[in-house]
Design an enzyme around this catalytic site. Sequence first.
Site, PDB file in Angstrom:
ATOM      1  N   GLY A  14     -15.175  23.415   3.476  1.00 41.14           N
ATOM      2  CA  GLY A  14     -15.867  23.585   1.677  1.00 41.14           C
ATOM      3  C   GLY A  14     -15.139  23.489   0.654  1.00 41.14           C
ATOM      4  O   GLY A  14     -13.544  24.294   0.753  1.00 41.14           O
ATOM      5  N   ASP A 235     -24.536  16.208   0.469  1.00 40.33           N
ATOM      6  CA  ASP A 235     -24.097  15.594   0.228  1.00 40.33           C
ATOM      7  C   ASP A 235     -23.602  13.940   0.322  1.00 40.33           C
ATOM      8  O   ASP A 235     -23.666  13.079  -0.892  1.00 40.33           O
ATOM      9  CB  ASP A 235     -22.804  16.186   1.040  1.00 40.33           C
ATOM     10  CG  ASP A 235     -22.591  15.919   2.691  1.00 40.33           C
ATOM     11  OD1 ASP A 235     -24.279  15.119   2.967  1.00 40.33           O
ATOM     12  OD2 ASP A 235     -22.709  16.998   3.641  1.00 40.33           O
TER      13      ASP A 235
END
Length: 483
Positions: A14, A235
């Site tokens: 991340g 995403d």
Amino acid sequence: MKHYIAVDIGASSGRLIHGVIENDKLKLDEIHRFKNGFNFVNHHERWNIDSLVREIFIGLEKAKSKGITECSLGIDTWGVDYILLRKDGTKISDPISYRDCRTKSKIEEFQTIFSKEVIYEKTGIQFLELNTLYQLYSEDKELLSKADKILFIPDYIGYVLTGKQVTEVTNASTTQMLNLREEYFDKELLSAVNVNPKMFNPVVDPGTVLGTLSAHWYDQFDLPLVQVTTVATHDTASAIVGVPCINPNVNDWAYLSSGTWSLIGIENNIPINSAEAFVNNFTNEWGAYGTYRFLKNIMGLWMVQEIQRFFENGKYSFPEMADLANQTPFLKSVIDVNDMRFNNPENMVKEIQKACQENHQPIPESIGEITNCIYSSLALSYKNEIENLESICERKINKIYIVGGGSNVDVLNQLTANLSGKEVYAGPGEATAVGNIIVQLISNQELENVEAGRQLIYNSFEIKEYTPDVKYMNSISKEFIHN
């Protein structure tokens, strides 16, 4: 100057990316990066969701230390996984990963309730064992009976940050439970998995303002003033917003979001759930601003990540692996990258070697040969799916825009151009974070629309071009390629 932060969390890592507009260009800098992964806990592979939230606050504290006192923030993650909440708003358990084995063979089992044809007619979504539909079908019924709400990963993180609950549409669409026509969860499918429609919060579109950080977080951390915007939280949806295509009126391009997964497809204004789309297992996921992501999931660079981890204890870097792969003849050994045996094997190296042996192909031994096998197989898969797209959509595709981490792999990009015969444009590598920020910019009225956002991206980042090598293409046996 307004500050924007993209929280972009993938299956392996991340990051918090800071973005500002300076001199008519989007400038990015990475504030914080952290690892992500699942671990076997309480009989299942699970994500440590509390750790991810903690990393976000660490990143925001770093932003404050850099002088960012006020910012907009958007969150995107992977799709399909979810968290069950009690009536008091607390999570029942950490979310189970889509790579957990609990959904094995559940597609076939679920067909005793609904046929594939009926499900595809309802949802237009491709059949993958990891889909939320089969996860909920496999869910512990006792836990499910205790749940008051179901939140998908980015929605849950947004809820923890702000106290507000929503269901963002691009992520919800990956579940194989949204009805194409009703634009809400299909009641018949929910009934089949023992889920009440009230367990889902209202569906919202990308660009919806969620709210400010809950006051109690400021008692625990030194944070900027943050307004959270619900972006395209899946995403891939954010990555597609980040495609630097500057001629939206010419429908001759496809995208390839290349990362842990490879998502190859086109952007549509209407879904396509025709018989040919069904046979070829294409999906119609919601995109930002009324679009559909008509695409195909391909296993992607997860396989490269796994062989890097297993081969001599991570001795080789990804650039080294790519260089060594380029020193080996391509297409010598080819595997079906979408075979579920590669979803989460005990040892990816051995699984690839075993597959080659079973198919009577040369067995790759060195790290270069194994990486080459994956690159060859991925590029060949891209070629075949582009041809399927052209057939299903009756549209000639001349350009492929590769975005995401895989856009940096020159050898794979050139091989993709060679095999497909298409012009390839690669970049930006952080397309998901870029798309995340573009939605925030539009929501904050600094950009008019996606077209303006894509022009900004084109002007801001290096886009590499790869031209098909006709000589190379002619040297490849057509019979081999089609087989």
